[in-house]
Design a protein around this motif. Structure first.
Motif, short mmCIF file in Angstrom:
data_model
loop_
_atom_site.label_atom_id
_atom_site.label_comp_id
_atom_site.label_asym_id
_atom_site.label_seq_id
_atom_site.Cartn_x
_atom_site.Cartn_y
_atom_site.Cartn_z
N LEU A 46 0.87 -1.16 0.00
CA LEU A 46 0.00 0.00 0.00
C LEU A 46 0.92 1.22 0.00
O LEU A 46 1.86 1.31 0.79
CB LEU A 46 -0.87 0.01 1.26
CG LEU A 46 -1.60 1.30 1.58
CD1 LEU A 46 -2.62 1.63 0.49
CD2 LEU A 46 -2.27 1.21 2.94
N LYS A 47 0.67 2.16 -0.92
CA LYS A 47 1.52 3.34 -1.03
C LYS A 47 0.63 4.58 -1.02
O LYS A 47 -0.34 4.66 -1.77
CB LYS A 47 2.33 3.28 -2.33
CG LYS A 47 3.42 4.31 -2.45
CD LYS A 47 4.29 4.01 -3.68
CE LYS A 47 5.47 4.94 -3.77
NZ LYS A 47 6.34 4.60 -4.90
N ILE A 48 0.96 5.53 -0.13
CA ILE A 48 0.14 6.73 0.04
C ILE A 48 1.01 7.98 -0.09
O ILE A 48 2.00 8.13 0.63
CB ILE A 48 -0.56 6.72 1.41
CG1 ILE A 48 -1.44 5.47 1.55
CG2 ILE A 48 -1.39 7.99 1.59
CD1 ILE A 48 -2.08 5.31 2.91
N TRP A 49 0.59 8.89 -1.00
CA TRP A 49 1.23 10.18 -1.17
C TRP A 49 0.38 11.19 -0.40
O TRP A 49 -0.85 11.24 -0.59
CB TRP A 49 1.27 10.58 -2.63
CG TRP A 49 2.19 9.77 -3.49
CD1 TRP A 49 3.42 10.14 -3.92
CD2 TRP A 49 1.95 8.47 -4.06
NE1 TRP A 49 3.96 9.15 -4.71
CE2 TRP A 49 3.08 8.11 -4.82
CE3 TRP A 49 0.88 7.58 -4.00
CZ2 TRP A 49 3.18 6.92 -5.50
CZ3 TRP A 49 0.97 6.38 -4.67
CH2 TRP A 49 2.10 6.05 -5.41
N SER A 50 0.99 12.01 0.45
CA SER A 50 0.21 12.93 1.27
C SER A 50 0.99 14.22 1.54
O SER A 50 2.18 14.31 1.25
CB SER A 50 -0.17 12.26 2.58
OG SER A 50 0.99 11.84 3.28
N HIS A 51 0.27 15.21 2.10
CA HIS A 51 0.91 16.47 2.46
C HIS A 51 0.23 17.06 3.71
O HIS A 51 -0.92 16.78 3.99
CB HIS A 51 0.86 17.48 1.31
CG HIS A 51 -0.51 17.99 1.02
ND1 HIS A 51 -1.41 17.31 0.23
CD2 HIS A 51 -1.14 19.12 1.43
CE1 HIS A 51 -2.54 18.00 0.15
NE2 HIS A 51 -2.41 19.10 0.88
N LEU A 52 1.01 17.89 4.44
CA LEU A 52 0.50 18.58 5.62
C LEU A 52 1.45 19.73 5.96
O LEU A 52 2.66 19.52 6.06
CB LEU A 52 0.39 17.63 6.82
CG LEU A 52 -0.14 18.21 8.13
CD1 LEU A 52 -1.62 18.58 7.98
CD2 LEU A 52 0.04 17.24 9.27
N ASP A 53 0.90 20.93 6.08
CA ASP A 53 1.68 22.11 6.49
C ASP A 53 2.94 22.32 5.65
O ASP A 53 4.02 22.56 6.18
CB ASP A 53 2.05 22.01 7.98
CG ASP A 53 0.85 21.95 8.88
OD1 ASP A 53 -0.20 22.51 8.51
OD2 ASP A 53 0.95 21.35 9.97
#
Length: 117
Positions: A46-53
């Protein structure tokens, strides 16, 4: 006086009874051990691309289980050979079947936890 054979038989019966009561008394259930793993090309994690701040991240996971995701905004999910449920900040849960690659270009979900089934 009890013969040696009867004592052995009695000991065996007591041991079997103890084992049976332990088996019945301890709940079964699944052992969940989701792992945050190094992303490796060619693997079906499972591969997740994400962002925050202003920070961006790409994370990979293996094995069944549930873990917190910290409220990051998810841009893309590739499930690999995993069935996934993600839980967003609105209280919704979304199931994504294995072998799907989904992007969220306009309205990314803010994910609080993920679960590999």
């Amino acid at each position: 006086m009890i013969s040696k054979g009867r004592r052995t038989l009695r000991s065996l019966a007591v041991a079997l009874a103890a084992a049976a009561s332990f088996t019945i008394g301890v709940p079964g259930g699944n052992a969940f051990a989701i792992d945050h793993v190094q992303c490796v090309g060619g693997e079906n994690f499972l591969k997740i691309w994400s962002h925050l701040d202003g920070r961006q991240s790409v994370d990979c996971y293996a094995n069944a289980g549930k873990t917190g995701f910290g409220g990051w905004w998810v841009d893309r999910i590739s499930t690999g050979n995993n069935d996934l449920i993600y839980y967003d900040a609105n209280g919704d849960s979304v199931k994504i079947e294995r072998w799907h690659d989904i992007t969220f270009p306009n309205y990314p979900p803010k994910v609080v936890s993920i679960q590999i089934l």
